[in-house]
Design an enzyme around this catalytic site. Structure first.
Site: not given
Lengths: 314, 323
Positions: B60, B127
């Site tokens: 990322e 998440h």
């Protein structure tokens, strides 16, 4: 750039950096700066090998790279003085300057922070097929950041035209490479990503120039990236006020014997390119250039705080 | 008119922008053949190819930094961070590079970061988070948080054409929702203009993203009980449309702010403070927040529900005020 120009540029960078250290001590500039005394051959050797269309990113220790790439010393100095005429109009300071019009994309003061940024500039070059090679400078300390590994993997996967140039100057702030890197041979890390890794004497202008030219060609041909390790030595402290307690004066004295400017000067004199008189004249010209930059900076206006409100967004 | 899912309209919008401007490209993890974790980019690779629908390794920070560099060099990257929780890995690049480009270097950085925040799916503590609060305090990043498909499309077009980094929130519970939309895509919507989703005189409910979607339902139920709630959907957190908020607060005198993330240190607190600065003399009641618990979002369905703001709390507070 011929060798005389390279010598002049290295002298100018050295004198610029010495002036910065002096200006801090005198309290004429504030904040922080990291000087590249002893690493001038890496900056100038690299710049000498690049084409106009190429790009460069730098590190927190970036004045030399920027000046080598063709920055106006007046505007670099003005930025350090926090003036409106500086490259970032006084907003950036020593570590945050950029001039894409000369292919210089700067740094942001975060160790390793410009590694993916440079690779993005290279991705643009690939997408638009411009033939541009991007040189990404970083240090031995940055090679321990996770983003170094993430980015080398990604750049290798996509065969991006980026030349990763690590300036291994012996110290990550106070930490010697032997205590910071499990394997101090940074070029070895290239093999983990299936790319070429090369180590070169970073205090040898000719070696750096020729090595960058050779591997920039590899990148330009779409066969990159390449990891090039320039082994050098940071003769200056890490930053303003560094007492250098982590190394001996004897070690430093030995390192001064390997001063890249001294080495280039000796070689140019030996082959008849440079005389004592010419060298003196060139150094005086470089000093005049730095003095001009200081005068320009000190006489430039302060930036207007009211302008900040308009500048947050493009 | 036609009925489409939030996902479908985002996908159509991305495709339209990719067709319109060759400098737009998408980049992210598993967005190509796989079509993205939530299927938003499904099929786009067939039309635009792997150069413009660019799969990345699971990196990322690198992919975000690469996008920033490409943006400064002249591209208009739109990156996908698969779950908003993963944006923590890219924070350095966003905070220390993207956010500084215009204010410090004077350089445009046309970058969009699309990412789904939010719980409600039992995905657990890493998440499910709503982390927009982390960026709301970083000058230099715009934040869009639409609650319906039409706004999402209109705001996404604006985001892609904007010359600044834009964090674009696509709440994962909105993806499968169906919305009635015009046949053509909406025109781009300027940032900084809240939507008065429902006009009302008794109280004001302020929300964004999925909570605004919920607020509209709550207001409809309250209307059936004779309570006239105004719903303000922020659409963008930065810039914040304080004028619309303050006007409503002055008129109703009662303001509740919904926020899915934890109550402490959230963006609702910022809104409350700004309402106090602009309208406190008109307030009948103290500004109240209905927000998530100060606890990581657990996985078990009943525990997760206990940590997300409760629909019934909206109704209860309105009844308490108007009872």
């Amino acid at each position: 750039m011929d060798t005389i120009q390279a010598y002049s540029l290295m002298c100018m960078i050295r004198l610029f950096e010495e002036a910065i250290e002096r200006l801090f001590l005198e309290g004429r500039i504030m904040g922080t700066a990291h000087t590249c005394i002893g690493q001038e051959a890496v900056a100038v050797g690299t710049a000498a090998a690049l084409e106009t269309r190429d790009a460069m990113t730098t590190t927190h220790r970036g004045h030399g790279h920027f000046l080598a790439r063709g920055a106006d010393p007046k505007r670099v100095m003005a930025e350090l003085f926090g003036r409106e005429t500086g490259y970032s109009r006084g907003r950036g300071g020593s570590q945050m300057m950029m001039d894409p019009s000369i292919g210089f994309f700067g740094a942001n003061g975060i160790t390793g922070g410009s590694i993916p940024f440079a690779t993005g500039v290279a991705l643009d070059a690939k997408l638009r097929d411009t033939g541009r090679v991007t040189v990404c400078f970083f240090g031995d300390g940055a090679s321990n950041q996770g983003v170094f590994h993430e980015t080398l993997n990604l750049a290798a996967l996509w065969k991006l035209p980026v030349l990763f140039v690590v300036e291994n100057n012996g110290y990550a702030m106070s930490t010697p490479t032997a205590r910071g890197l499990a394997n101090p041979h940074i070029a070895d890390r290239a093999s983990a990503y299936g790319i070429t890794g090369v180590s070169v004497d970073g205090n040898d202008f000719f070696a750096v120039r020729d090595c960058v030219a050779q591997h920039a060609a590899v990148c330009r041909a779409g066969q990159g990236p390449v990891l090039l390790e320039c082994v050098t030595y940071r003769l200056s402290g890490h930053s303003r006020g560094d007492p250098r307690v982590y190394r001996s004066r004897e070690e430093e004295a030995a390192a001064w014997e390997n001063d890249p400017i001294l080495r280039l000067e000796t070689r140019l004199k030996a082959d008849g390119t440079l005389t004592d008189a010419t060298a003196k004249t060139l150094r005086e010209k470089a000093q005049a250039c730095v003095d001009d930059a200081i005068r320009f900076a000190e006489s430039s206006p302060l930036p207007d705080p009211a302008s900040l409100q308009e500048d947050l967004f493009a | 008119m036609r009925s489409v899912t939030f996902t479908q309209l985002i996908r159509e919008t991305l495709a339209a922008e990719l067709r319109r401007d060759p400098s737009v490209f998408l980049m992210g993890e598993d967005i190509g053949v796989y079509g993205g974790s939530f299927g938003v980019t499904r099929g786009l690779i067939d039309e635009f190819g792997p150069e413009r629908i660019r799969d990345t390794p699971i990196s990322e920070q690198a992919l975000t930094g690469v996008a920033i560099g490409a943006a400064v060099a002249g591209q208009r990257p739109v990156i996908e961070i698969m779950f908003m929780d993963f944006i923590t890995l890219a924070v350095d690049q966003l905070v220390n590079m993207a956010a500084k480009l215009h204010p410090i270097y004077g350089r445009p950085c046309p970058l969009v970061i699309r990412t789904p925040p939010g719980g409600g799916r039992g995905y657990g503590a890493t998440h499910s988070q709503s982390l927009e609060r982390l960026f709301a305090g970083v000058p230099g990043i715009k934040i869009a948080a639409p609650s319906n498909a039409t706004d999402a499309s209109a705001l996404l077009q604006t985001a892609i054409r904007d010359n600044n980094p834009v964090l674009f929130l696509e709440h994962k519970l909105l993806y499968p929702q169906r919305f009635d939309v015009e046949d053509d895509l909406p025109t781009p919507l300027p940032f900084g203009f809240a939507r008065v989703a429902r006009e009302g005189e008794d109280l004001t409910i302020v929300a964004w993203s999925h909570q605004a979607f919920i607020a509209e339902r709550a207001a409809a139920q309250l209307a059936a009980e004779g309570i006239d709630a105004e719903v303000i959907d922020l659409r963008t957190l930065c810039p914040l449309d304080i004028d619309t908020l303050a006007e409503s607060a002055r008129r109703t005198g009662r303001v509740m702010i919904l926020e899915e993330g934890p109550k402490t240190g959230g963006f609702a607190a910022e809104i409350a403070a700004q309402i106090m600065e602009h309208a406190h003399e008109y307030l009948e009641k103290p500004v109240r927040r209905i927000a998530g618990a100060d606890f990581p979002i657990p996985s078990a369905k009943n525990l997760e529900a206990a940590c997300l703001p409760a629909y019934d709390d909206i109704l209860a507070l309105a009844r308490e005020w108007m009872g």
